[in-house]
Write a protein that holds these residues in place. Structure first.
Motif: not given
Length: 385
Positions: A357-379
């Motif tokens: 994140s501190r490398s100033r990424p131009t695409h943020w889709w990995p963050a959304y994958l991280g959110y999805i992984a947490t939502i699935v994992s919490v079930v």
């Protein structure tokens, strides 16, 4: 434009903290009411293997079997000054449990010494901890386009859903670690050293970061014969850890950390391969979640590796990431063969996400994958212990 950007950057940590706090409050509330059936002490998973029903306080729920690590933190939280291996009907399965004292101490402190409140305060401490992780994560990522997203990604790590849901120490340790990193980056080195000490006494793996700082200090000293870094930032946590190990040796007659090293370290890479083969044998829902989590962690590790040359990322963060990657690949089958939501690799997650994140990424889709992984994992954690 500059004022608007500054205001947005200042609001981001509060937004991240609020999202994570509300999310975990709902999750932990459901888990306490539905899964634990109203008896919040059952979240600690006190097992019959390490507890005696006749000596166990009546308000504590006992599960059949080995239980889980939260039972040892609960035992210490009942009285963190009683360091012997057996007390309150619970037996610690090694002296290394005593060295992870900060989380149970804070729970005891908030409970005001009232034992029946300890199962509740263990949950409260971790709820505060994940909120702090989100807040400090966003503060550390202030220069990125979306600091609030980074804060939520760090605080919402799927490993912390298991830790908070089972009374484990990772969130508390990580909260102190991120506070220490922020203080270090703002040149409050003595206070950073104190915060690192608390992190290391919560979980010993957190000492990776002050070790990285010590290595950098030593390298600069050798090359330039002088380092401007105040060594207190790594000496304070180092001396605190050694001092507490000495105290435990006097009290228990054992080297506490030795059992930890024997149980959790193995041949580098070997246990990783064995763990992958183990989980691939049966493609159950649990194993599929495990593979999904592994892929997400690997994704951010690769993203971090691709950005190690970035001048936006401080050197200590890169060195700590490298050390934690080596440690992760050296973890034993005790870690890789079980579905523990990769809570033991949380520092690798924190450092990888921060480097990316501190490398100033131009695409943020990995963050959304991280959110999805947490939502699935919490079930599964909303349905089962």
């Amino acid at each position: 434009m500059h004022t608007a950007t500054t205001t947005s950057s200042e609001r981001a940590p509060r937004i991240a903290a609020l999202i994570v706090f509300v999310g975990y409050l709902i999750y932990l509330g459901e888990r306490s009411i539905v899964v634990a059936k109203g008896n919040i002490s059952s979240l600690a998973l006190i097992g019959t293997t390490f507890s005696n029903r006749r000596q166990l306080p009546s308000y504590l729920y006992q599960h059949h079997g080995n239980g889980y690590d939260g039972q040892f933190f609960l035992r210490l939280a009942l009285d963190p000054f009683v360091l012997r291996l057996h007390a309150f009907g619970i037996t610690l399965n090694g002296a290394f449990r005593d060295q992870r004292i900060v989380y149970p101490f804070l729970a005891w402190l908030i409970s005001l010494g009232q034992h029946h409140w300890v199962p509740v305060t263990l949950v409260i401490v971790n709820l505060i901890a994940v909120t702090v992780i989100a807040y400090m994560g966003a503060k550390l990522a202030h220069s990125t386009a979306h600091p609030a997203m980074v804060g939520v990604l760090l605080g919402g790590y799927f490993g912390y859903t298991m830790s908070t849901g089972r009374d484990l120490a990772e969130p508390t340790a990580a909260a102190f670690l991120l506070v220490a990193m922020y203080l270090f980056e703002h040149d409050h080195l003595v206070f950073a050293g104190i915060a690192f000490a608390f992190a290391g006494l919560a979980l010993e793996t957190e000492l990776i970061v002050p070790i990285a700082l010590g290595l950098i200090w030593l390298l600069v000293l050798v090359r330039k014969r002088r380092s401007t870094m105040n060594p207190a930032v790594f000496l304070i946590p180092g001396l605190a850890a050694l001092g507490f190990q000495g105290l435990l040796h006097v009290v228990l007659g054992k080297v506490a950390i030795s059992g930890d090293l024997r149980g959790n370290l193995g041949i580098p890479v070997y246990s990783v391969v064995v763990g992958i083969v183990h989980h691939a044998r049966t493609l159950s829902a649990t194993n599929l979640i495990w593979f999904g989590q592994l892929v997400i962690i690997a994704l951010f590790v690769v993203l971090a590796a691709m950005n190690l040359k970035s001048t936006e990322v401080p050197l200590y963060l890169k060195v700590a990431w490298g050390l934690m990657l080596i440690l992760t690949l050296s973890l034993s089958g005790e870690v890789w063969n079980h579905s523990s939501y990769f809570r033991a690799t949380d520092i690798l997650w924190l450092t990888s996400v921060l480097i990316w994140s501190r490398s100033r990424p131009t695409h943020w889709w990995p963050a959304y994958l991280g959110y999805i992984a947490t939502i699935v994992s919490v079930v599964p954690l909303l349905l089962f212990f």
